[in-house]
Design a protein around this motif. Structure first.
Motif, PDB file in Angstrom:
ATOM      1  N   LYS A 188      13.317   1.061 -49.679  1.00 45.47           N
ATOM      2  CA  LYS A 188      13.462  -0.199 -48.940  1.00 45.47           C
ATOM      3  C   LYS A 188      12.241  -1.113 -49.029  1.00 45.47           C
ATOM      4  CE  LYS A 188      17.018   0.843 -45.549  1.00 45.47           C
ATOM      5  NZ  LYS A 188      18.084   0.016 -46.189  1.00 45.47           N
ATOM      6  N   ASP A 218      16.222  -4.357 -57.153  1.00 46.02           N
ATOM      7  CA  ASP A 218      17.278  -5.345 -57.362  1.00 46.02           C
ATOM      8  C   ASP A 218      16.983  -6.667 -56.677  1.00 46.02           C
ATOM      9  OD1 ASP A 218      18.822  -3.809 -59.003  1.00 46.02           O
ATOM     10  OD2 ASP A 218      20.095  -3.024 -57.405  1.00 46.02           O
ATOM     11  N   TYR A 219      15.840  -6.746 -55.995  1.00 43.29           N
ATOM     12  CA  TYR A 219      15.495  -7.975 -55.294  1.00 43.29           C
ATOM     13  C   TYR A 219      14.162  -8.510 -55.797  1.00 43.29           C
ATOM     14  CZ  TYR A 219      19.077  -6.291 -52.093  1.00 43.29           C
ATOM     15  OH  TYR A 219      20.245  -5.847 -51.565  1.00 43.29           O
TER      16      TYR A 219
ATOM     17  N   THR B 270      26.530  -3.708 -52.168  1.00 43.85           N
ATOM     18  CA  THR B 270      26.552  -5.067 -51.647  1.00 43.85           C
ATOM     19  C   THR B 270      25.135  -5.620 -51.534  1.00 43.85           C
ATOM     20  OG1 THR B 270      28.498  -4.447 -50.331  1.00 43.85           O
ATOM     21  CG2 THR B 270      27.347  -6.480 -49.698  1.00 43.85           C
ATOM     22  N   PRO B 271      24.808  -6.584 -52.382  1.00 47.11           N
ATOM     23  CA  PRO B 271      23.449  -7.153 -52.306  1.00 47.11           C
ATOM     24  C   PRO B 271      23.129  -7.638 -50.889  1.00 47.11           C
ATOM     25  CG  PRO B 271      24.558  -7.914 -54.272  1.00 47.11           C
ATOM     26  CD  PRO B 271      25.579  -7.148 -53.489  1.00 47.11           C
ATOM     27  N   ASP B 272      21.932  -7.371 -50.459  1.00 43.56           N
ATOM     28  CA  ASP B 272      21.426  -7.801 -49.148  1.00 43.56           C
ATOM     29  C   ASP B 272      22.151  -7.161 -47.962  1.00 43.56           C
ATOM     30  OD1 ASP B 272      19.428  -9.524 -50.170  1.00 43.56           O
ATOM     31  OD2 ASP B 272      20.983 -10.979 -50.660  1.00 43.56           O
ATOM     32  N   TYR B 273      22.955  -6.135 -48.216  1.00 45.56           N
ATOM     33  CA  TYR B 273      23.638  -5.492 -47.089  1.00 45.56           C
ATOM     34  C   TYR B 273      22.644  -4.737 -46.220  1.00 45.56           C
ATOM     35  CZ  TYR B 273      26.926  -2.868 -44.300  1.00 45.56           C
ATOM     36  OH  TYR B 273      27.622  -2.348 -43.243  1.00 45.56           O
ATOM     37  N   ASP B 274      21.622  -4.194 -46.876  1.00 47.60           N
ATOM     38  CA  ASP B 274      20.673  -3.337 -46.183  1.00 47.60           C
ATOM     39  C   ASP B 274      21.435  -2.149 -45.593  1.00 47.60           C
ATOM     40  OD1 ASP B 274      18.384  -2.266 -45.184  1.00 47.60           O
ATOM     41  OD2 ASP B 274      17.915  -3.890 -43.803  1.00 47.60           O
ATOM     42  N   GLU B 275      21.574  -2.072 -44.299  1.00 45.73           N
ATOM     43  CA  GLU B 275      22.192  -0.880 -43.728  1.00 45.73           C
ATOM     44  C   GLU B 275      22.821  -1.195 -42.390  1.00 45.73           C
ATOM     45  OE1 GLU B 275      18.632   1.569 -43.308  1.00 45.73           O
ATOM     46  OE2 GLU B 275      18.477   1.004 -41.201  1.00 45.73           O
ATOM     47  N   ASP B 322      23.867  -0.819 -49.920  1.00 42.15           N
ATOM     48  CA  ASP B 322      23.147  -1.870 -50.631  1.00 42.15           C
ATOM     49  C   ASP B 322      23.412  -1.677 -52.130  1.00 42.15           C
ATOM     50  OD1 ASP B 322      20.975  -3.704 -51.459  1.00 42.15           O
ATOM     51  OD2 ASP B 322      20.345  -3.519 -49.364  1.00 42.15           O
ATOM     52  N   THR B 323      22.703  -2.390 -52.964  1.00 42.25           N
ATOM     53  CA  THR B 323      22.927  -2.242 -54.409  1.00 42.25           C
ATOM     54  C   THR B 323      22.549  -0.833 -54.866  1.00 42.25           C
ATOM     55  OG1 THR B 323      20.695  -2.871 -55.041  1.00 42.25           O
ATOM     56  CG2 THR B 323      22.268  -4.661 -54.705  1.00 42.25           C
TER      57      THR B 323
END
Lengths: 404, 404, 404
Positions: A188, A218-219, B270-275, B322-323
């Motif tokens: 993270k 990926d970011y 999912t990009p930017d999903y985090d958790e 996330d990705t």
């Protein structure tokens, strides 16, 4: 140091696409560090300057388990520290040593350092190299940023290298490449890897660092890099001088401001001097290449540090002309950033971003200038890059630290 | 990896009460880790599925000196990390892998991690296992409690095991037991030991963790445990589902609240999903046994994680969809507690106490569900445990983190 | 433990100015720790009490890689821990053990300790020795001083020794000297080295620590030293007593104040007692030598700890008469300073300064008093040093911690 016989060294040889590919694995996940020795003679190479690359391990104290790689290119003897970010401990030609005498005498295993100790200054417990890699998540002074204590100059110098190899070019001049990968990873938080490379040629009083930072994440991610390149006598002395093609110079803080007029010359070892730092924006040539030079008073001996301002746009000149015992040393520090805490550098646009899967290259060359003509030629190059362009001498620091 | 010959392995054999007691010491205070290999063939066992247990050591980078134990039970290949709390790195049956791809690629030696770094998130620099033990002094998010910074999820995952042994049952099915002791000790602070055990049977697509926490101290002491069990593809995918007998579910925080309606299904990477995290209070059967299931969209492949709610009364579902590069992973986490900082869990009665010399047992089973009937059967078990009892879907988090 | 044969031990022999100089290097930068064993027999010495010095390495858990030196002088068996500041783990004569039973059972490698963890109490994760060196940059309770968190009792106990040697005197009584150097270095912060020495004589129930602190830096520097010398049964028991020539005694804090009347006697193991500490200013004789004594209730067994008040002017008596399981132990702690945080000790003039290149010697002797006459004689010495001089019993702590 007990050395493994030739047969062991050659057992490490892996065959590439050529009949004789000189690739040696010194350290890998299934290969512990060992007292290996590779020589030009073993390789059947008839070179004017026979060379060797060997590995050894230090014991006792806080250097227990630290691996060193000694490269003798026939002219220059270099020592690289895989256990400490592939830092270059020193480089020596005859009696002339590039490097310095830190109060830290051990080559400290990062296992014994708490970077978060001493208010984020734990890094100082291991600092003694000729070139100490700073970065790549951040560089600069310790302090809070985004709710997290950033420790001095990041983690790179305290990351043990993961896979260390030696490659010898198969054609003259048989350049020697020592490579090691640094993994700067936290779930993270960051997913960087840095493929470090040191290149030198048999017989040369010269080496190059050629690092590739990859953002495996990926970011997009902020990053910073700074190559803390440290020199002492015989280059540094009273009246020694620094030269560079300078677009802008400014004092790091109020203390440096007081000495701004003499920023390019050095004092003798001076009790209680501590340090002054100057923030330099160098000019590059058409391709961005630039050259910085440190030379002794007589201009008969020096070092040239070259880099590209597109890769490393700024430069810190660290003048630590304190007593010899405390560390009489100057740092020539090309970087993406100055040495302020990261939170101060965002407004200066000195916290670049690296996109997902993107790479950044950092190439820094180090050349010993062995005589007056060599120094003179390097100073000419500096002048040629300056090319008559103006230098802004900014009187006030870029960051107002009094508000801290 | 060089393996010691059979004779060495057998030299480790200690004789118990039986003619042939298969007990091997892999690591002890006077016995360093070595490249040992034990096979059913060596033991003279004629089993349908020949098995082996072997040990190796990793080198380079931050994994220098890390020991791994590879267990191949003939069907499932497991890797256990003595140097990291006897965590289970991965389990694999054919091409199906239980575990996940963390950005952290190394198996990091705790010597190189500062748990107190990154504001108490240093743990993230080593997190990449299938099962990461959390506890036992505390679990949960970093933060101050009783004037001390509690670091993320406690120390267990970063305690090297003290005495590591392998025991093979002398009677069919010749279950393989790998044991290691974790000592969590600090004068005046804590005197815990955890006898960890992983048990698997030759040919089984199944293993069990069976840990015993002992408070060796003379005073009662708070403790917390959480088994961070992490899965990715091929179980996790868009439309994958989680099932459990649920008494209460609530969102961990406001972000999870927004997705509460879909808490049992998963997104694609999912990009930017985090958790998002959901706090689950599971039902158990008459004996307290319960079962949680993760399966793919087609319900043709899954994993079942079983435990006893008298030992581990709550459960966190961690949905880190996330990705892939950032970590596409879900955590099935039976625990004494949720993942809030300890100070938030006392009012929830989720910080239990262990009396002097008392023990607590934690038994968690992991079963690969290899086909549709196996998944279906496991879901039936879940339903049978639920037994028509009501599920409370609580809309608001149990802890108001906005006050933090 | 596998022992190297005699030939290996002798290979370590370096020749001094005499025909036979018994100097052995156990550990150095180019010499890893090994299972060496040196005996009086090997040396051809005919002594009444044959002696030996041997080295071994611990494995597993947080003690992975810790070196121990076992000294058997024929009467007393001592264990020294090079990896932990040359601390003395224990000393034993027959069944009588000097030392204590800490909840910390491992001899913890400093690589696995974060001194900055637990709010600066990380040191407690390794504390279990008979003599734990505290210092030398600071000692005392954790807390902020000059903007930096000082961790409990400094770093010395967690610095691995750099060069460890054994010297055997060439003339009777053939005293055995075990030496190891501690480097406490950080650029700009500190440049100390401590040459530690433990000396014992064949057949003696006695040993001496003889340490030399050197400030290698060019500036004067604050330092503190404290020798945390810890004893339990059979010396410590209900009714056991402490005796010393006392100029002033005061309670460390309000809790100790409540028990001030009984400060020289001990309780049985007492649940929830935790600890009381008394700050003692001892008298010395004309040369500054002083003696402190701990003896059992019957005054038939004791230990004497001797030091010089010019070197170590103050003394802490740490009475941790908690339960056996928590650690039933008392500390006799000669020091430059008490155990308050450094910031509290400056106003007490207990933070001395060491000039550049200066040295400070710390000599502490430890004697087992094996019978009533020996105890009686030691108590007589105490009385003789007191020499009728007055004792000030100060009712209030020297530092008002309530303001903290």
């Amino acid at each position: 140091m007990k050395l493994l016989p030739v047969t062991c060294a050659l057992a490490a040889l892996s065959f590439g696409s050529h009949a004789y590919a000189w690739d040696f694995v010194l350290l890998d996940s299934d290969k512990p560090a060992s007292n290996l020795r590779i020589t030009s003679e073993q390789l059947g190479l008839k070179v004017d300057k026979p060379f060797s690359v060997s590995m050894r391990t230090l014991h006792g104290g806080r250097q227990e388990g630290v691996s060193l790689i000694d490269i003798d290119n026939g002219t220059m003897k270099l020592t690289v520290v895989p256990t400490r970010g592939m830092n270059v401990l020193s480089a020596q030609v005859g009696s002339v040593r590039m490097g310095w005498d830190s109060p830290v005498k051990e080559v400290v295993n990062p296992a014994f350092i708490e970077l978060n100790g001493r208010g984020g200054l734990g890094w100082l417990e291991g600092f003694n190299e000729l070139v100490t890699r700073c970065g790549y998540e951040w560089v600069g002074h310790p302090g809070m940023d985004n709710g997290e204590l950033l420790t001095l100059h990041g983690r790179a110098a305290n990351i043990p290298a993961s896979r260390v190899t030696v490659h010898i070019d198969e054609t003259p001049p048989y350049a020697i490449h020592v490579r090691g990968e640094l993994k700067e990873q936290a779930f993270k938080k960051v997913d960087f890897s840095v493929q470090t490379e040191l290149v030198t040629e048999p017989g040369a009083a010269h080496f190059v660092l050629n690092d590739t930072l990859t953002n495996n994440g990926d970011y997009p991610k902020e990053y910073q890099a700074l190559y803390h390149s440290n020199f002492s006598t015989p280059f540094l002395e009273e009246g020694a001088r620094f030269a560079a093609p300078v677009k802008q110079v400014s004092p790091f803080n109020d203390k440096a401001r007081a000495d701004l007029g003499d920023w390019q010359t050095y004092r003798a070892p001076t009790p209680d001097y501590d340090e002054t730092v100057y923030n330099v924006v160098p000019y590059g040539d058409a391709k961005g290449n630039t050259l910085t030079v440190l030379h002794n008073k007589a201009a008969s001996l020096g070092v040239a540090v070259g880099f590209n301002v597109q890769q490393l746009p700024v430069f810190s000149l660290w003048k630590n002309t304190d007593t010899r015992g405390q560390g009489y040393v100057t740092g020539l520090e090309p970087g993406t950033s100055f040495s302020y805490n990261r939170r101060y550098q965002r407004p200066l646009n000195l916290v670049p971003t690296i996109g997902p899967k993107q790479q950044r290259q950092f190439r820094i060359s180090y050349t010993l200038l062995t005589d007056e003509p060599a120094v003179s030629k390097a100073l000419q190059q500096v002048k040629s890059i300056q090319d008559g362009r103006a230098t802004e001498v900014r009187q006030t620091p870029l960051v107002d630290l009094s508000k801290e």
